[in-house]
Design a protein around this motif. Structure first.
Motif, PDB file in Angstrom:
ATOM      1  N   VAL A   1       1.070  -1.251   0.097  1.00  0.00           N
ATOM      2  CA  VAL A   1      -0.032   0.125   0.064  1.00  0.00           C
ATOM      3  C   VAL A   1       0.705   1.204  -0.122  1.00  0.00           C
ATOM      4  CG1 VAL A   1      -0.199  -0.201   2.478  1.00  0.00           C
ATOM      5  CG2 VAL A   1      -1.798   1.164   1.083  1.00  0.00           C
ATOM      6  N   ALA A   2       0.576   2.292  -0.757  1.00  0.00           N
ATOM      7  CA  ALA A   2       1.295   3.346  -0.990  1.00  0.00           C
ATOM      8  C   ALA A   2       0.703   4.577   0.056  1.00  0.00           C
ATOM      9  CB  ALA A   2       1.532   3.790  -2.261  1.00  0.00           C
ATOM     10  N   HIS A   3       1.472   4.836   1.025  1.00  0.00           N
ATOM     11  CA  HIS A   3       0.986   5.982   1.797  1.00  0.00           C
ATOM     12  C   HIS A   3       1.615   7.426   1.364  1.00  0.00           C
ATOM     13  CE1 HIS A   3      -1.367   3.718   4.779  1.00  0.00           C
ATOM     14  NE2 HIS A   3      -0.363   2.708   4.934  1.00  0.00           N
ATOM     15  N   THR A   4       2.595   7.277   0.805  1.00  0.00           N
ATOM     16  CA  THR A   4       3.342   8.483   0.391  1.00  0.00           C
ATOM     17  C   THR A   4       4.074   8.170  -0.544  1.00  0.00           C
ATOM     18  OG1 THR A   4       4.472  10.578   1.132  1.00  0.00           O
ATOM     19  CG2 THR A   4       5.287   8.525   2.239  1.00  0.00           C
ATOM     20  N   THR A   5       4.371   9.028  -1.532  1.00  0.00           N
ATOM     21  CA  THR A   5       5.316   9.095  -2.568  1.00  0.00           C
ATOM     22  C   THR A   5       6.321   9.984  -2.687  1.00  0.00           C
ATOM     23  OG1 THR A   5       3.871   9.855  -4.021  1.00  0.00           O
ATOM     24  CG2 THR A   5       3.890   7.660  -4.227  1.00  0.00           C
TER      25      THR A   5
ATOM     26  N   THR B   1      -4.213   4.832  -2.129  1.00  0.00           N
ATOM     27  CA  THR B   1      -5.347   5.099  -1.391  1.00  0.00           C
ATOM     28  C   THR B   1      -6.144   6.316  -1.821  1.00  0.00           C
ATOM     29  OG1 THR B   1      -3.669   6.752  -0.088  1.00  0.00           O
ATOM     30  CG2 THR B   1      -4.277   4.429   0.728  1.00  0.00           C
ATOM     31  N   SER B   2      -5.510   6.825  -3.089  1.00  0.00           N
ATOM     32  CA  SER B   2      -6.056   7.975  -3.722  1.00  0.00           C
ATOM     33  C   SER B   2      -5.870   8.070  -5.091  1.00  0.00           C
ATOM     34  CB  SER B   2      -5.964   9.379  -2.771  1.00  0.00           C
ATOM     35  OG  SER B   2      -4.968   9.614  -3.031  1.00  0.00           O
ATOM     36  N   ARG B   3      -6.687   8.752  -5.793  1.00  0.00           N
ATOM     37  CA  ARG B   3      -6.199   8.871  -7.119  1.00  0.00           C
ATOM     38  C   ARG B   3      -5.004   9.910  -7.759  1.00  0.00           C
ATOM     39  NH1 ARG B   3     -11.312  11.858  -9.418  1.00  0.00           N
ATOM     40  NH2 ARG B   3     -11.454  12.379  -7.309  1.00  0.00           N
ATOM     41  N   VAL B   4      -4.570  10.515  -6.809  1.00  0.00           N
ATOM     42  CA  VAL B   4      -3.458  11.393  -6.730  1.00  0.00           C
ATOM     43  C   VAL B   4      -2.170  10.188  -6.442  1.00  0.00           C
ATOM     44  CG1 VAL B   4      -4.476  13.471  -6.216  1.00  0.00           C
ATOM     45  CG2 VAL B   4      -3.452  12.251  -4.632  1.00  0.00           C
ATOM     46  N   VAL B   5      -2.332   9.575  -5.593  1.00  0.00           N
ATOM     47  CA  VAL B   5      -1.177   8.670  -5.275  1.00  0.00           C
ATOM     48  C   VAL B   5      -0.810   7.705  -6.636  1.00  0.00           C
ATOM     49  CG1 VAL B   5      -0.762   6.493  -3.976  1.00  0.00           C
ATOM     50  CG2 VAL B   5      -1.877   8.329  -2.776  1.00  0.00           C
ATOM     51  N   ARG B   6      -2.122   7.135  -7.360  1.00  0.00           N
ATOM     52  CA  ARG B   6      -1.817   6.458  -8.373  1.00  0.00           C
ATOM     53  C   ARG B   6      -1.255   7.335  -9.672  1.00  0.00           C
ATOM     54  NH1 ARG B   6      -6.843   2.686 -10.040  1.00  0.00           N
ATOM     55  NH2 ARG B   6      -7.806   4.700 -10.180  1.00  0.00           N
ATOM     56  N   ASP B   7      -1.557   8.437  -9.506  1.00  0.00           N
ATOM     57  CA  ASP B   7      -0.907   9.265 -10.438  1.00  0.00           C
ATOM     58  C   ASP B   7       0.690   9.607 -10.295  1.00  0.00           C
ATOM     59  OD1 ASP B   7      -3.226   9.776 -11.867  1.00  0.00           O
ATOM     60  OD2 ASP B   7      -3.688  11.657 -10.685  1.00  0.00           O
ATOM     61  N   SER B   8       0.935   9.629  -9.034  1.00  0.00           N
ATOM     62  CA  SER B   8       2.322   9.926  -8.658  1.00  0.00           C
ATOM     63  C   SER B   8       3.126   8.551  -8.852  1.00  0.00           C
ATOM     64  CB  SER B   8       2.412  10.242  -7.168  1.00  0.00           C
ATOM     65  OG  SER B   8       1.842  11.603  -6.835  1.00  0.00           O
TER      66      SER B   8
ATOM     67  N   LEU C   1       3.290  17.761   0.094  1.00  0.00           N
ATOM     68  CA  LEU C   1       3.622  16.539  -0.757  1.00  0.00           C
ATOM     69  C   LEU C   1       3.537  15.218  -0.177  1.00  0.00           C
ATOM     70  CD1 LEU C   1       6.272  18.397  -3.126  1.00  0.00           C
ATOM     71  CD2 LEU C   1       3.811  18.490  -3.109  1.00  0.00           C
ATOM     72  N   GLN C   2       3.926  15.055   1.053  1.00  0.00           N
ATOM     73  CA  GLN C   2       3.937  13.841   1.622  1.00  0.00           C
ATOM     74  C   GLN C   2       2.747  12.945   2.016  1.00  0.00           C
ATOM     75  OE1 GLN C   2       3.589  12.493   5.194  1.00  0.00           O
ATOM     76  NE2 GLN C   2       2.325  14.279   5.680  1.00  0.00           N
ATOM     77  N   GLU C   3       1.642  13.982   2.117  1.00  0.00           N
ATOM     78  CA  GLU C   3       0.424  13.218   2.304  1.00  0.00           C
ATOM     79  C   GLU C   3      -0.402  12.852   1.350  1.00  0.00           C
ATOM     80  OE1 GLU C   3      -2.606  14.184   5.923  1.00  0.00           O
ATOM     81  OE2 GLU C   3      -2.934  15.348   4.194  1.00  0.00           O
ATOM     82  N   THR C   4      -1.085  11.614   1.282  1.00  0.00           N
ATOM     83  CA  THR C   4      -1.550  11.077   0.021  1.00  0.00           C
ATOM     84  C   THR C   4      -3.226  10.815   0.214  1.00  0.00           C
ATOM     85  OG1 THR C   4      -1.068   9.037   0.844  1.00  0.00           O
ATOM     86  CG2 THR C   4       0.514  10.072  -0.899  1.00  0.00           C
ATOM     87  N   PHE C   5      -3.536  10.333   1.219  1.00  0.00           N
ATOM     88  CA  PHE C   5      -5.068  10.427   1.442  1.00  0.00           C
ATOM     89  C   PHE C   5      -5.635  11.206   2.362  1.00  0.00           C
ATOM     90  CE2 PHE C   5      -8.479   8.511   3.781  1.00  0.00           C
ATOM     91  CZ  PHE C   5      -9.283   8.183   2.888  1.00  0.00           C
ATOM     92  N   GLY C   6      -5.051  11.363   3.637  1.00  0.00           N
ATOM     93  CA  GLY C   6      -5.596  12.148   4.792  1.00  0.00           C
ATOM     94  C   GLY C   6      -6.737  11.663   5.345  1.00  0.00           C
ATOM     95  N   LEU C   7      -6.630  10.707   6.336  1.00  0.00           N
ATOM     96  CA  LEU C   7      -7.498  10.149   7.303  1.00  0.00           C
ATOM     97  C   LEU C   7      -8.406  11.075   8.331  1.00  0.00           C
ATOM     98  CD1 LEU C   7      -7.957   7.343   7.824  1.00  0.00           C
ATOM     99  CD2 LEU C   7      -6.644   7.311   9.488  1.00  0.00           C
TER     100      LEU C   7
ATOM    101  N   SER D   1      -8.810  21.715   2.043  1.00  0.00           N
ATOM    102  CA  SER D   1      -8.274  22.183   0.689  1.00  0.00           C
ATOM    103  C   SER D   1      -8.492  21.229  -0.484  1.00  0.00           C
ATOM    104  CB  SER D   1      -6.657  22.234   0.609  1.00  0.00           C
ATOM    105  OG  SER D   1      -6.304  21.113   1.527  1.00  0.00           O
ATOM    106  N   ASP D   2      -8.603  21.793  -1.577  1.00  0.00           N
ATOM    107  CA  ASP D   2      -9.081  20.728  -2.920  1.00  0.00           C
ATOM    108  C   ASP D   2      -7.817  20.327  -3.191  1.00  0.00           C
ATOM    109  OD1 ASP D   2     -10.738  19.380  -4.707  1.00  0.00           O
ATOM    110  OD2 ASP D   2      -9.885  20.789  -6.519  1.00  0.00           O
ATOM    111  N   TRP D   3      -7.102  19.102  -2.410  1.00  0.00           N
ATOM    112  CA  TRP D   3      -5.684  18.574  -2.650  1.00  0.00           C
ATOM    113  C   TRP D   3      -5.568  17.106  -2.320  1.00  0.00           C
ATOM    114  CZ3 TRP D   3      -1.246  21.160  -3.714  1.00  0.00           C
ATOM    115  CH2 TRP D   3       0.105  20.425  -3.399  1.00  0.00           C
ATOM    116  N   ASP D   4      -4.743  16.554  -2.995  1.00  0.00           N
ATOM    117  CA  ASP D   4      -4.368  15.122  -2.712  1.00  0.00           C
ATOM    118  C   ASP D   4      -5.744  14.273  -2.477  1.00  0.00           C
ATOM    119  OD1 ASP D   4      -4.677  15.101   0.273  1.00  0.00           O
ATOM    120  OD2 ASP D   4      -2.885  15.798   0.608  1.00  0.00           O
ATOM    121  N   GLY D   5      -5.621  13.427  -1.364  1.00  0.00           N
ATOM    122  CA  GLY D   5      -6.851  12.387  -1.246  1.00  0.00           C
ATOM    123  C   GLY D   5      -8.129  12.967  -0.736  1.00  0.00           C
ATOM    124  N   TYR D   6      -7.978  14.561  -0.115  1.00  0.00           N
ATOM    125  CA  TYR D   6      -9.355  14.890   0.102  1.00  0.00           C
ATOM    126  C   TYR D   6     -10.245  15.025  -1.047  1.00  0.00           C
ATOM    127  CZ  TYR D   6      -6.425  16.659   4.311  1.00  0.00           C
ATOM    128  OH  TYR D   6      -5.897  16.866   5.355  1.00  0.00           O
ATOM    129  N   ARG D   7      -9.720  15.454  -2.097  1.00  0.00           N
ATOM    130  CA  ARG D   7     -10.522  15.027  -3.443  1.00  0.00           C
ATOM    131  C   ARG D   7     -11.285  14.023  -3.452  1.00  0.00           C
ATOM    132  NH1 ARG D   7      -6.839  16.540  -7.629  1.00  0.00           N
ATOM    133  NH2 ARG D   7      -7.091  18.686  -6.571  1.00  0.00           N
TER     134      ARG D   7
END
Length: 549
Positions: free
Chosen positions: A114-118, A144-151, A301-307, A322-328
């Motif tokens: 599982v990718a928590h940060t990239t 854990t989020s679309r932005v992780v997969r993009d990274s 940049l280190q956060e990917t999902f945001g629990l 914020s409209d950012w990372d996994g918050y989206r």
């Protein structure tokens, strides 16, 4: 769904007891509890370096209600994982586990990370190594989020382009990259009115006051820079309401705490600041119970999902994020709260920052800090969102209930674990049915060779199957026992034969010199590497003579 799988138990990844608490650790604890409480799990494997880790793993499961079977699999015996079908690793670094799997057979089980940060060098390298490691299409790295997969995609594409240019490589096999969010135990986030009243009284929040909560690490460089939060709360049209800002978390240092307080005094003098240590369970409970609005303006940049937004939704709080990372992927704008637009420079604005980090000029924290300084939210929109929710109690209630329903359906750990178990089934089918078109691979990692092969030119001669061995006249098991117990030797006992096995060696060696191959045949089924080390050790102890055959 599968009724068994194994977890790679790394104690630090499944504990929130430390002072440096991270979201991935909270997620690990949450997952372990979900596993313990899941229906239909008959057996769990624990892949761990030490039996004591297995005992801690089993104790944690039993404490949370697990009634099934649990079994330890040592790293030296990965073939034991075949019984479980899939090994879950609490990070993206499955490449070393893939090399180890070669020992057991590539089709014996799947790997799931599982990718928590990239953002860190370590994580970037782990992803890049996937292109040369023996991972298969029946493995997975959960994003854990679309932005992780993009990274992850960007890192893979960059590495593939390099390997193509450098080596002409064109054939790559990659693991699956499924999208599964982190989970929340929703029932634990609910608070009744009595607890809410008590918590607000303890924190000095009046009946008609509005409490805005930020919960998480209080870090200006690696979580959320507080300036725009402070300024927007001050500017918001509050309709005469008194507003309290609850900061429930922990500062990495007193200097950071002082920096937060200095900024708050200047930027939001009318807002009452309440500080709580988020590592104390009672403080965290009070924070969730007393709050009316949750906010988190992640810009790092280190956060990917945001629990925490998912936790806030489970607690029935409207969210301003914020409209950012996994918050989206969690908060629906205008439904569960408000997502405030963000902006940052496009590609080409940060290669020097990457080089400073790579050269060691900047630490990872400073790398995150420099980049977050170039990320901004829409300040006017943020103040407007705060104002709407501060003034309108019915809007807070409606958005909070919408978020609670979404959290129960999408983010409760019971639902998340179902998605994992379904994924494990899908990987098993790929493992069964996917054709193997590439040639067979060696059975060990090329950068982790047998030391007795890597350094074979060091000694005068090598111990081989043709070598002759004979016991010296004064050799005895009593001496073996005495020498094994010396502090200068005791540390190496685990890599040598046991005392009982040394007895078998003594019994098998006859009165005349014997070839090692003959000795192996005499002993029958035997761990050959351990036997060879044991013979060399006896020679080191001056109890065995070795000559060339």
């Amino acid at each position: 769904m599968t009724d068994r799988f194994a977890l790679h138990y790394l104690p630090e990844a499944f504990s929130v007891a430390g002072q440096k608490l991270m979201g991935r650790q909270a997620a690990g604890v949450g997952l372990l509890r979900a596993v313990a409480q899941a229906e239909g799990l008959a057996e769990l494997g624990c892949f761990a370096a030490d039996r004591r880790y297995f005992e801690a793993f089993e104790a944690a499961l039993r404490a949370d209600g697990y009634r099934g079977l649990a079994r330890w699999i040592a790293p030296s015996a990965p073939e034991g994982l075949a019984h479980f079908g899939c090994l879950y690793h609490p990070g993206p670094g499955i490449e070393r586990l893939a090399w180890r799997r070669l020992q057991a057979g590539e089709r014996q089980y799947s790997l799931c990370g599982v990718a928590h940060t990239t953002a860190s060098h370590e994580m970037m390298s782990m992803v890049a190594q996937l292109l040369v490691a023996p991972v298969r299409a029946w493995d997975a790295i959960v994003c854990t989020s679309r932005v992780v997969r993009d990274s992850v995609r960007v890192l893979i594409e960059e590495q593939a382009a390099y390997l193509q240019a450098r080596l002409g490589a064109t054939r790559f096999e990659l693991p699956q990259l499924p999208l599964i969010p982190l989970g929340v135990h929703c029932a634990e986030q609910e608070a009744d009115e009595a607890l809410r009243a008590e918590a607000r009284a303890r924190l000095g929040v009046g009946l008609d006051d509005v409490a805005v909560l930020f919960l998480g690490r209080l870090s200006l460089h690696a979580k959320s820079h507080p300036q725009q939060m402070f300024a927007a709360l001050e500017r918001a049209d509050k309709g005469g309401r008194r507003v309290h800002l609850i900061l429930c978390g922990w500062f990495a240092s007193e200097a950071i705490g002082a920096a937060f307080r200095e900024a708050a005094a200047l930027l939001c003098p009318s807002i009452r600041l309440v500080e709580l240590d988020g590592r104390v369970a009672e403080h965290k409970r009070d924070a969730w119970a007393a709050a009316d609005i949750f906010t988190s303006l992640s810009d790092n940049l280190q956060e990917t999902f945001g629990l925490t937004p998912a936790e806030a939704m489970a607690a029935g709080l409207p969210c301003v994020v914020s409209d950012w990372d996994g918050y989206r992927d969690t908060v629906r704008d205008g439904v569960d709260g408000y997502r405030i637009p963000t902006i940052m420079p496009g590609p080409g604005a940060g290669l020097d920052l990457a080089m400073r980090y790579d050269d060691g000029v900047d630490s990872f924290d400073m790398y995150c800090g420099h980049t977050s300084q170039a990320v901004a939210v829409d300040g006017a929109g943020l103040a407007q969102a705060y104002g709407k929710l501060i003034r309108d109690g019915e809007l807070r209630r409606r958005m909070g209930e919408s978020g609670r329903a979404r959290a129960r359906q999408e983010f409760d750990w019971s639902a998340i674990l179902v998605r994992y178990r379904t994924l494990f089934d899908e990987l098993a089918e790929r493992r069964r049915a996917d054709p193997m078109l590439a040639p067979a691979l060696p059975v060990h990692a090329p950068d982790r060779p047998d030391p007795f092969r890597l350094f074979a030119s060091y000694p005068t001669k090598l111990l081989t199957a043709a070598s002759l061995v004979e016991l010296k006249p004064d050799a005895s098991l009593a001496l073996v026992r005495a020498y094994r117990e010396l502090a200068i030797n005791r540390f190496a006992a685990s890599s040598l034969p046991t005392l009982e096995e040394f007895g078998l060696i003594f019994g098998a060696i006859g009165p005349r010199p014997m070839q090692i191959e003959e000795l192996i045949d005499t002993l029958g089924r035997w761990d050959r590497p351990t036997l060879l080390r044991g013979l060399a050790w006896l020679c080191k102890m001056d109890m065995l003579r070795i000559t060339e055959g």
